[in-house]
Structures are given as C-alpha cells and as structure tokens.
Design an enzyme around this catalytic site. Structure first.
Site, mmCIF file in Angstrom:
data_model
loop_
_atom_site.group_PDB
_atom_site.id
_atom_site.type_symbol
_atom_site.label_atom_id
_atom_site.label_comp_id
_atom_site.label_asym_id
_atom_site.label_seq_id
_atom_site.Cartn_x
_atom_site.Cartn_y
_atom_site.Cartn_z
ATOM 1 N N GLY A 146 8.423 5.055 7.457
ATOM 2 C CA GLY A 146 7.283 4.303 7.885
ATOM 3 C C GLY A 146 6.945 5.538 9.093
ATOM 4 O O GLY A 146 5.797 5.473 9.639
ATOM 5 N N PHE B 109 4.614 -0.476 3.151
ATOM 6 C CA PHE B 109 4.910 0.314 1.909
ATOM 7 C C PHE B 109 5.245 -0.483 0.688
ATOM 8 O O PHE B 109 6.518 -1.038 0.520
ATOM 9 C CB PHE B 109 5.978 1.417 2.099
ATOM 10 C CG PHE B 109 5.433 2.647 2.843
ATOM 11 C CD1 PHE B 109 4.288 2.726 3.278
ATOM 12 C CD2 PHE B 109 6.265 3.610 3.673
ATOM 13 C CE1 PHE B 109 3.926 3.763 4.067
ATOM 14 C CE2 PHE B 109 6.166 4.529 4.440
ATOM 15 C CZ PHE B 109 4.879 4.781 4.582
ATOM 16 N N THR C 49 6.336 8.622 8.656
ATOM 17 C CA THR C 49 5.515 9.639 8.116
ATOM 18 C C THR C 49 4.166 9.533 8.452
ATOM 19 O O THR C 49 3.625 10.424 8.877
ATOM 20 C CB THR C 49 5.679 10.049 6.494
ATOM 21 O OG1 THR C 49 5.392 8.402 5.839
ATOM 22 C CG2 THR C 49 7.073 10.122 6.133
ATOM 23 N N PRO C 50 3.263 8.369 8.159
ATOM 24 C CA PRO C 50 1.824 8.397 8.867
ATOM 25 C C PRO C 50 1.893 8.626 10.207
ATOM 26 O O PRO C 50 0.789 9.211 10.568
ATOM 27 C CB PRO C 50 1.199 6.975 8.345
ATOM 28 C CG PRO C 50 2.480 6.097 8.056
ATOM 29 C CD PRO C 50 3.657 7.105 7.800
ATOM 30 N N GLU D 18 -14.615 0.007 -3.554
ATOM 31 C CA GLU D 18 -13.891 1.204 -4.358
ATOM 32 C C GLU D 18 -14.909 2.199 -4.372
ATOM 33 O O GLU D 18 -14.847 3.434 -4.552
ATOM 34 C CB GLU D 18 -13.322 0.739 -5.242
ATOM 35 C CG GLU D 18 -11.890 0.021 -5.051
ATOM 36 C CD GLU D 18 -11.591 -1.000 -6.105
ATOM 37 O OE1 GLU D 18 -12.157 -0.842 -7.193
ATOM 38 O OE2 GLU D 18 -10.965 -2.130 -5.730
ATOM 39 N N TYR E 196 -11.774 -4.675 -14.277
ATOM 40 C CA TYR E 196 -11.789 -6.145 -13.684
ATOM 41 C C TYR E 196 -12.099 -7.109 -14.646
ATOM 42 O O TYR E 196 -11.649 -8.319 -14.662
ATOM 43 C CB TYR E 196 -12.674 -6.298 -12.670
ATOM 44 C CG TYR E 196 -12.354 -5.458 -11.308
ATOM 45 C CD1 TYR E 196 -11.582 -6.503 -10.215
ATOM 46 C CD2 TYR E 196 -12.404 -4.087 -11.057
ATOM 47 C CE1 TYR E 196 -11.002 -5.831 -9.049
ATOM 48 C CE2 TYR E 196 -11.916 -3.617 -9.860
ATOM 49 C CZ TYR E 196 -11.444 -4.293 -8.828
ATOM 50 O OH TYR E 196 -11.051 -3.843 -7.498
#
Length: 398
Positions: free
Chosen positions: A276, A389, A278-279, A140, A98
């Site tokens: 899309g 995606f 797939t999830p 994070e 950052y």
C-alpha cells in the site's frame, strides 16, 4: 431517486433480499460464466472469484446502494459510485455489459427467492438496479471523456524499459509507450490496469498503482507477488515476476483511481501498510518535486524491514521535504534506525495537527484500525480517504 411506489416495496423486502444476497450473487456468477465464459477468462479476476471476495463486494454494493436510496433519497452515494466507476473504467467496462449483468442477476434473484418475487417486487428491484447501473454508466462515461478516449477504449501498448528487484516479493517495472509518445500525465495516487496473456489463453487484468511521481515520459508500477497460503496464488503477479523482462510489451490502461493527492496546503497524513506504500510514494514524490511545504506525516507498517518495498526511496523523499516526519512500524524487529518501532501502527502515539486530511492504503485490517483511530482522534470521516487493493465490502463507509 426511487419512485414512490417502489420505496415501500424495497424497504419491506430489503431484509430478505439482503439476507439472501450471498446466495444470489453466487448463483449469479455461476449463471453469468456458464453463459459467457469469456468474461471470467478475460475480464473478471479469477482469484477473487475463487476466494469469494468478488461475490461479497457485489452483495455489499447492492445492499449499500439500496440502503442509501431509502435513507438518503435526496443525495447520491458518491464515494461508493466513484470508486466502482474508476475500477470499471480501468477495466474498460462498457454500457452494454450492464444489460448482461441484469439478465443473469435477476434470473438468480428469481430462482433464489422463488414465489416471493412478485411482479411488484421484481419491478421495484429492477428500478434499484437500473438506478445504480445508470449512475455508474454516467460516471464511467465522464471518466472516459476526461481520459480523452471512447467508452472502454482505455488500452495501449507499453514497453518495459527497466526492471528492478525491490524485495524478495516485489519488483518494479518502468514503462514507456511502445509507439514512442509520452506516457501521459496522471494524478498522484492513481493506478493502471495490466492485461496479461496467461499460458491457458486467459487475458487476466490486474490493477497496479503508479508508484512514482508523474512527470517525464515513463510510468512505474510495483508488483508484489501474491503467494499461496490462505488464498489462491496470484496468477498475474506470479506471471509478471517470472516472465516480464526489459523489452517486453504489456497491455496497459489509462490511469484511474479516486484516492489521489488532496489539494490545498493543509496538514496531510499518508499512511500505508505493505505494498500500500506505492500510491503514497507517488504523492510524496510529487509533493517534493513541486516544492510543497504543507505539514506532512508519513506512516508505514510492514512485516519486516527486508519486506518494505522502496524503503530507502521513502526515507529519502521524506528527508527532502521541509516539513515531513516518517514513522515506521515492523511486526518483526530489525531496523535500528530512528522512527522505527516494533508492532502494529498506532496513531495514538503521534502528535497529529488539527485540520488533518488522511490518505490510507493497505489491507482491510490496517484500514479499519487506522480509520477507527483517526475517528477517535476527532478527524471527521469526510477527511479520511482510503484505497483497498481488491474488492471492497463497503463496510464502515461514511
């Protein structure tokens, strides 16, 4: 929360900064990659840099964050921060990066806006940047702790145990840990990063959804080859299609992603287009494996039946669920099976139950269309979750 002295400065300058963000971000990336070429080679998506999508995403996130600081000072932009944090964690981003971004971003702002960047203006926007950066760093760090790894240490080696051709443009790869340990758990809907060593020496990273339910000692990803046309050909997907074979070892991240199976037993819509699906397959497979009886509406849109990846598997899973309905749309006709229609997905034709929670995944036009249809049907915005995606332009949030 912005300080009292910065609020009026940011409010007064946001129109000018916002209007110049495209120019600013273009100059920022040029400065960044000139100074640190390894970041373009080994971290940033070269395809998204080439087509300008990453610049749009960065500009959109800065503008959205600044606007939220002004309009909703007592609350944080949780959805946007969460999505960016998951993407960053899947890349192994660390706090020191950052500082590098700050250096080149503010040099680009000063060069683009010139004398308009007074010390007062620079200080106010510096505050905006570090509020956003510190919020992301904290988010994070939490994700890394939850994954049980040090900041940025997300990578491990996984061997390709199986490879399957799903459609002419989609392969699935079944992965197992190269060290023999279990692959590990994940939340249905999450993705992993795959770092590929390309012929020119670059180590490019791409995200792929885990396309089968968690459980056992293996993961599955499904890779659609991105062919050239209106944009650049997908260099990583093309490389994996051409070279990834059983027995090869890939560098894969821990699972991340904020579009995950919603908890509870209320009615659920799983809607996808193209890859899309797939999830949604992981979510659907988990619901079936755990014996869930929650009412389930499954929607999928594709160009043609032949291009519908995991089509038979999706049908089989829906048939195995005690309260699920499958609705298919194909732009090109050719599927005589019940539940398949020709054209674009249209939720207006479906009987959707009250209290619905929706999960959407697909290209931006599909997401915008279905989100709009759901809002018009009275589904509240907070009950509509999506995954895109690629870089997100942060349009239409909330």
């Amino acid at each position: 929360m912005l300080s009292e002295q910065s609020v009026p400065v940011v409010r007064a300058t946001l129109p000018a900064v916002g209007a110049a963000l495209g120019e600013i971000t273009e100059l920022f990336y040029r400065k960044l990659f000139t100074a640190r070429p390894e970041l373009l080679r080994d971290l940033f998506n070269r395809g998204n840099q080439a087509n300008g999508e990453q610049r749009k995403a960065l500009a959109g996130s800065i503008a959205a964050f600044a606007g939220m600081l002004l309009d909703s000072p007592g609350s944080g932009p949780d959805a946007m921060i969460g999505r960016i944090a998951h993407r960053h964690a899947a890349l192994g981003v660390t706090p020191d990066q950052y500082k590098i971004v700050h250096e080149h971003l503010f040099a680009a702002i000063a060069e683009t806006l010139g004398d308009a960047v007074t010390p007062e203006v620079a200080a106010a926007w510096d505050e905006v940047y570090w509020l956003m950066a510190d919020t992301l760093i904290a988010a994070e760090s939490r994700l890394y702790r939850q994954a049980g790894v040090a900041d940025g240490e997300v990578w491990h080696r996984m061997e390709i145990a199986e490879r399957h051709r799903e459609t002419p443009d989609v392969i699935s790869l079944v992965l197992r840990r190269a060290d023999g340990r279990p692959a590990g758990s994940f939340r249905p809907g999450q993705y992993v990063s795959v770092r590929s060593h390309l012929p020119d020496g670059a180590r490019q990273i791409r995200q792929y959804s885990l396309s089968a339910a968690p459980g056992g000692d293996r993961w599955r990803i499904s890779v659609k080859r991105v062919r050239g046309g209106t944009g650049p050909e997908g260099e990583v997907s093309s490389w994996l299609h051409a070279h990834a074979r059983v027995g090869d070892v890939l560098t894969v991240s821990e699972p991340f992603g904020d579009l995950t199976l919603p908890e509870g037993d209320g009615p659920l819509l799983l809607a996808s287009a193209g890859i899309g699906s797939t999830p949604m397959l992981a979510m659907l497979g988990h619901l079936v494996a755990t014996g869930s009886r929650r009412p389930l509406t499954v929607v999928h849109a594709d160009r043609s039946p032949a291009g519908h990846a995991h089509r038979d598997e999706q049908r089989r899973l829906v048939a195995s669920h005690p309260d699920a309905r499958l609705h298919l749309w194909y732009e090109e006709p050719g599927d005589p099976a019940a539940g398949a229609a020709t054209g674009l997905a249209d939720l207006g034709t479906l009987d959707l139950p009250d209290g619905l929670t929706a999960c959407l995944c697909g290209p931006p036009p599909f997401l915008r269309a279905l989100r709009g249809q759901l809002l018009r049907r009275g589904v509240p915005a907070h009950a509509i979750h999506y995954e895109i995606f690629g870089p997100d332009s942060w349009l239409g949030e909330g």
